[in-house]
Design an enzyme around this catalytic site. Structure first.
Site, PDB file in Angstrom:
ATOM      1  N   THR A   1       1.902   1.485   6.008  1.00 46.15           N
ATOM      2  CA  THR A   1       1.117   2.575   5.450  1.00 46.15           C
ATOM      3  C   THR A   1       0.646   3.450   6.602  1.00 46.15           C
ATOM      4  O   THR A   1       0.418   2.942   7.706  1.00 46.15           O
ATOM      5  CB  THR A   1      -0.101   2.059   4.668  1.00 46.15           C
ATOM      6  OG1 THR A   1      -0.976   3.148   4.362  1.00 46.15           O
ATOM      7  CG2 THR A   1      -0.879   1.026   5.452  1.00 46.15           C
ATOM      8  N   ASN A   2       0.525   4.749   6.370  1.00 44.59           N
ATOM      9  CA  ASN A   2      -0.027   5.643   7.386  1.00 44.59           C
ATOM     10  C   ASN A   2      -1.544   5.592   7.419  1.00 44.59           C
ATOM     11  O   ASN A   2      -2.162   5.421   8.475  1.00 44.59           O
ATOM     12  CB  ASN A   2       0.411   7.084   7.121  1.00 44.59           C
ATOM     13  CG  ASN A   2       1.841   7.360   7.520  1.00 44.59           C
ATOM     14  OD1 ASN A   2       2.129   7.759   8.643  1.00 44.59           O
ATOM     15  ND2 ASN A   2       2.758   7.151   6.586  1.00 44.59           N
ATOM     16  N   THR A   3      -2.173   5.740   6.244  1.00 44.20           N
ATOM     17  CA  THR A   3      -3.629   5.898   6.179  1.00 44.20           C
ATOM     18  C   THR A   3      -4.382   4.748   6.835  1.00 44.20           C
ATOM     19  O   THR A   3      -5.365   4.961   7.552  1.00 44.20           O
ATOM     20  CB  THR A   3      -4.080   6.049   4.718  1.00 44.20           C
ATOM     21  OG1 THR A   3      -3.468   7.208   4.154  1.00 44.20           O
ATOM     22  CG2 THR A   3      -5.587   6.181   4.616  1.00 44.20           C
TER      23      THR A   3
ATOM     24  N   CYS B   1       2.889  10.018   4.672  1.00 39.90           N
ATOM     25  CA  CYS B   1       2.438   9.013   3.699  1.00 39.90           C
ATOM     26  C   CYS B   1       3.704   8.290   3.301  1.00 39.90           C
ATOM     27  O   CYS B   1       4.732   8.933   3.017  1.00 39.90           O
ATOM     28  CB  CYS B   1       1.771   9.671   2.492  1.00 39.90           C
ATOM     29  SG  CYS B   1       1.373   8.498   1.173  1.00 39.90           S
ATOM     30  N   THR B   2       3.680   6.984   3.281  1.00 40.03           N
ATOM     31  CA  THR B   2       4.927   6.242   3.121  1.00 40.03           C
ATOM     32  C   THR B   2       5.583   6.436   1.759  1.00 40.03           C
ATOM     33  O   THR B   2       6.751   6.108   1.590  1.00 40.03           O
ATOM     34  CB  THR B   2       4.700   4.737   3.385  1.00 40.03           C
ATOM     35  OG1 THR B   2       3.610   4.255   2.579  1.00 40.03           O
ATOM     36  CG2 THR B   2       4.378   4.493   4.854  1.00 40.03           C
TER      37      THR B   2
ATOM     38  N   MET C   1       0.838  -1.216   0.000  1.00 42.70           N
ATOM     39  CA  MET C   1       0.000   0.000   0.000  1.00 42.70           C
ATOM     40  C   MET C   1       0.871   1.264   0.000  1.00 42.70           C
ATOM     41  O   MET C   1       0.940   1.974   0.988  1.00 42.70           O
ATOM     42  CB  MET C   1      -0.916  -0.020   1.232  1.00 42.70           C
ATOM     43  CG  MET C   1      -1.871  -1.209   1.229  1.00 42.70           C
ATOM     44  SD  MET C   1      -2.727  -1.461   2.815  1.00 42.70           S
ATOM     45  CE  MET C   1      -1.483  -2.336   3.752  1.00 42.70           C
TER      46      MET C   1
END
Length: 230
Positions: free
Chosen positions: A83-85, A197-198, A10
């Site tokens: 992933t951050n989200t 965000c990665t 992701m």
């Protein structure tokens, strides 16, 4: 060495970054030809992105919980969500398995505190910037305040992530847009900038700016190695 369970894909570009950072860090720490013990379950990001934009977080939770349980069965000792989200669903993952979960905000906050900062800018997807799952974690768990860009800037950051960065497209014009937005956030009082965000770390590098950068993907991956070797 503990086995790291990575929930990736992701996007795969940022998951590749995680894998490289983790293995380099293990080699730097242990020397020789050491590399990390790890498992990665990589999802199809097209499905993930569609569900995100539909707002179907329940379906996303089912996918991530399934990935976590597969990593548990595969022998992982702890989990890293690349992933951050999707940390919006961190609690669902934690409740689905007894494995420890290494939260990306905690890893990032550790470095922010080391630098002595308490107020930072946050760049990421619109979900990450506009919803409070990361911002609340920073504030309630670590007493770190976050500043997000203007609405127009958030639109551009989000568009560049999904139209370019997750596809591996790196444009100088987009880099300059991000740098301008970062300057605006710094002028609002941010002491540094979280690349939340990665994929952003693929575009914005330390040599591009005098600002202090907190690359969440790098800090998360490096913290995973510390846990694996502890």
């Amino acid at each position: 060495m503990k086995t790291i369970g990575l929930i990736g894909g992701m996007s795969w570009q940022s998951s590749d970054t995680y894998y490289q950072i983790i293995n380099r860090k293990v080699k730097e720490t242990l020397g020789g030809v050491h590399s990390c013990r790890s498992l990665m379950y990589s999802v199809d990001f097209a499905e993930i992105a569609e569900l995100q934009h539909k707002g179907d977080w329940e379906a996303l939770g089912v996918i991530l919980v399934d990935a976590a349980r597969k990593l548990e069965r595969g022998g992982a000792d702890f989990l890293v969500l690349c992933t951050n989200t999707l940390h919006k669903l961190a609690e669902e993952i934690e409740q689905s398995t007894p494995l420890p979960f290494l939260h990306i905000a905690d890893a990032t906050a550790h470095e922010i505190h080391r630098q002595g900062h308490t107020t930072v800018g946050l760049l990421g997807t619109r979900f990450t910037m506009e919803q409070d799952f990361l911002r609340r974690r920073f504030l309630e768990h670590h007493h770190i305040s976050t500043i997000i860009p203007s609405e127009r800037a958030r639109e551009r950051i989000h568009a560049i992530i999904f139209e370019e960065l997750v596809k591996g497209i790196l444009k100088e014009s987009s880099r300059q847009e991000y740098l301008q937005i970062m300057e605006e956030v710094l002028h609002q009082g941010a002491q540094g900038i979280i690349l939340g965000c990665t994929e952003i770390g693929l575009l914005i590098r330390p040599q591009d700016t005098a600002a202090i950068l907190y690359d969440s993907a790098q800090l998360h991956a490096e913290r995973a190695v510390e846990v694996a070797l502890s």
